[in-house]
Design an enzyme around this catalytic site. Sequence first.
Site, PDB file in Angstrom:
ATOM      1  N   TYR A 162     -16.388   2.844  94.438  1.00  0.00           N
ATOM      2  CA  TYR A 162     -14.839   3.235  93.811  1.00  0.00           C
ATOM      3  C   TYR A 162     -15.104   4.646  92.391  1.00  0.00           C
ATOM      4  O   TYR A 162     -14.779   5.123  91.482  1.00  0.00           O
ATOM      5  CB  TYR A 162     -13.189   2.666  94.092  1.00  0.00           C
ATOM      6  CG  TYR A 162     -12.214   3.570  93.765  1.00  0.00           C
ATOM      7  CD1 TYR A 162     -11.885   4.439  94.420  1.00  0.00           C
ATOM      8  CD2 TYR A 162     -11.999   3.479  92.080  1.00  0.00           C
ATOM      9  CE1 TYR A 162     -10.909   5.504  94.525  1.00  0.00           C
ATOM     10  CE2 TYR A 162     -10.070   4.898  92.298  1.00  0.00           C
ATOM     11  CZ  TYR A 162      -9.795   5.180  93.276  1.00  0.00           C
ATOM     12  OH  TYR A 162      -9.329   6.006  93.279  1.00  0.00           O
ATOM     13  N   GLU A 215     -22.297  -6.261  90.933  1.00  0.00           N
ATOM     14  CA  GLU A 215     -22.019  -7.701  90.634  1.00  0.00           C
ATOM     15  C   GLU A 215     -21.827  -8.839  91.703  1.00  0.00           C
ATOM     16  O   GLU A 215     -21.919 -10.054  90.877  1.00  0.00           O
ATOM     17  CB  GLU A 215     -20.253  -7.191  90.140  1.00  0.00           C
ATOM     18  CG  GLU A 215     -19.207  -6.772  91.036  1.00  0.00           C
ATOM     19  CD  GLU A 215     -19.320  -5.888  91.846  1.00  0.00           C
ATOM     20  OE1 GLU A 215     -20.232  -5.514  90.718  1.00  0.00           O
ATOM     21  OE2 GLU A 215     -18.784  -5.265  92.278  1.00  0.00           O
ATOM     22  N   LYS A 257     -13.574 -20.970  84.055  1.00  0.00           N
ATOM     23  CA  LYS A 257     -13.996 -22.006  84.680  1.00  0.00           C
ATOM     24  C   LYS A 257     -15.553 -22.712  84.228  1.00  0.00           C
ATOM     25  O   LYS A 257     -15.785 -23.599  83.762  1.00  0.00           O
ATOM     26  CB  LYS A 257     -14.362 -22.539  86.050  1.00  0.00           C
ATOM     27  CG  LYS A 257     -14.305 -23.901  86.417  1.00  0.00           C
ATOM     28  CD  LYS A 257     -12.582 -24.520  86.067  1.00  0.00           C
ATOM     29  CE  LYS A 257     -13.375 -26.075  87.267  1.00  0.00           C
ATOM     30  NZ  LYS A 257     -11.498 -26.165  86.964  1.00  0.00           N
TER      31      LYS A 257
END
Length: 529
Positions: A96, A187, A385
């Site tokens: 997008y 990604e 994390k």
Amino acid sequence: MPGDTVTELPETQNHDRILILDFGSQVTQLIARRVRETGVFCEVWPFNKATDETVAAFRPRGVILSGGPSSVVETGTPRAPDVVFSLGVPVLGICYGEQTMCAQLGGRVESADHREFGRATIDVVDDCLLFEGVWHSGLQVDVWMSHGDRVSALPDGFRVVARTGSAPFAAIADDERRYYGVQFHPEVLHTPDGAALLRQFVRGVAGCRGDWTMAAFKQEAMNAIREQVGSGRVICGLSGGVDSAVAAVLIHEAIGDQLTCIFVDTGLLRKGEAEQVVRLFRESYNIPLVAVDAGPTFLGRLEGVDDPEQKRKIIGKTFIDVFEEQAKAAGGADFLAQGTLYPDVIESVSFAGGPSVTIKSHHNVGGLPERMNMKLVEPLRALFKDEVRALGYELGLPAHFVTRHPFPGPGLAVRIPGMITPERIAVLQQADAIYLDEIRKAGLYDEIWQAFAVLLPVRTVGVMGDSRTYDWACALRAVTSTDGMTADYYPFPHDFLGRVANRIINEVRGINRVTYDITSKPPGTIEWE
Ligand code: XMP
């Protein structure tokens, strides 16, 4: 970070940074993680909360426009703030993001008659700076596609550098302005060279230094804590988990004994866990720690309760009561430290908002700051994390602590469907300890997101030696996941499961049957309650 604006995280100011504008893709956080892995700091801002002023003030070295569920073709759909294209910094549009970049720069996007989802092979048809050291003209490479619309005319200055049959503009480049667009998702792990492409964008194209290391962060975060706290007092609730422990050790390094830690042993922890936390803090770190054995209080309030939501609410409230009492007894404080992480920060400003249905009421210390009139210290709010783990190592926390599986606030209470009794807790603790022991021995602990035993409120008939038994059943659960939002069951070899079942039935009095839970999430959840 308040819900209607974005502010930068102050301890990160000295680093080269990338701004990721989120258009609502499910995987935007992965872009941020890939960028951080290259040693470059980045923040994720929802597109509609970024203004020309805030973007300019952030001084990004490059901007990444994420994917998203909308269609550029429809009116009123998201656009990037205009300033993105006047900063003079590189821009990478993903899916997008590529389409809106094209539309905003004078190209054309249309709905494709052939939608493309999943694995695709693209032809690299030209070289460009984005591909340098990764791909070259003539290669065929695998990528992960997920799109309905496609670019049909390029803005001035762009050329096609990769294509597929159905996506003639699979990757586009304007080396002059350093603007790039990809129709696929670099990604995700299903694009094998995706991490290398993102690295080339932030390090090669945008020229970021790669100075985002946990050693540097530790120093900056300590300065920021000192500045925020001054000579005030800080209280930190330890849960036994990694985040609160890392936050506490970091704060202690920064302000020493202005910090008091409070560890509430709910009586619902794993076997030996309470002792481990107390030992680690008092002996290894010499950090003042108030440890309170509140097991009887929790068990008392849980007596006769079998409804999962009721249990969660009682535990949450009891925790706050006990914590507040202990904090007062310790002389009170001006600040409350929390191990809030970046995914929570992103979630709280996301334009899409959180889930609309409450599946479970999560237990954390959320209600405390208002009730106790305390300001928050959240030194981990810039971190993912895996970065918290890296910081944990940097602070010298032992590996077995840093790599711990997540553990839910309500503890074993949500792993004992039905009523909770001291006997049931003890039985579950033993079975759980055996299971984890075998997982560690088999070298599987770090491959698994979470593994635990569940004590079922079901008694079954068995035979041991020559006698009949009538004992409880136990379920074993182990899942793989990246964020706990979705999960798959872990495919243990059968002989491993057999070995664990054998040990549990032989060593734990009260259990005579073991099952393995093969439910994924969704439709199941990770915990049983
Ligand atoms: P579910 O069971 O919802 O769990 O699939 C997703 C992840 O969250 C953990 N979990 C909690 N963590 N407080 C927490 O801090 C809670 O109340 C809580 N409930 C579940 C669960 O262990 C898993 O990692």
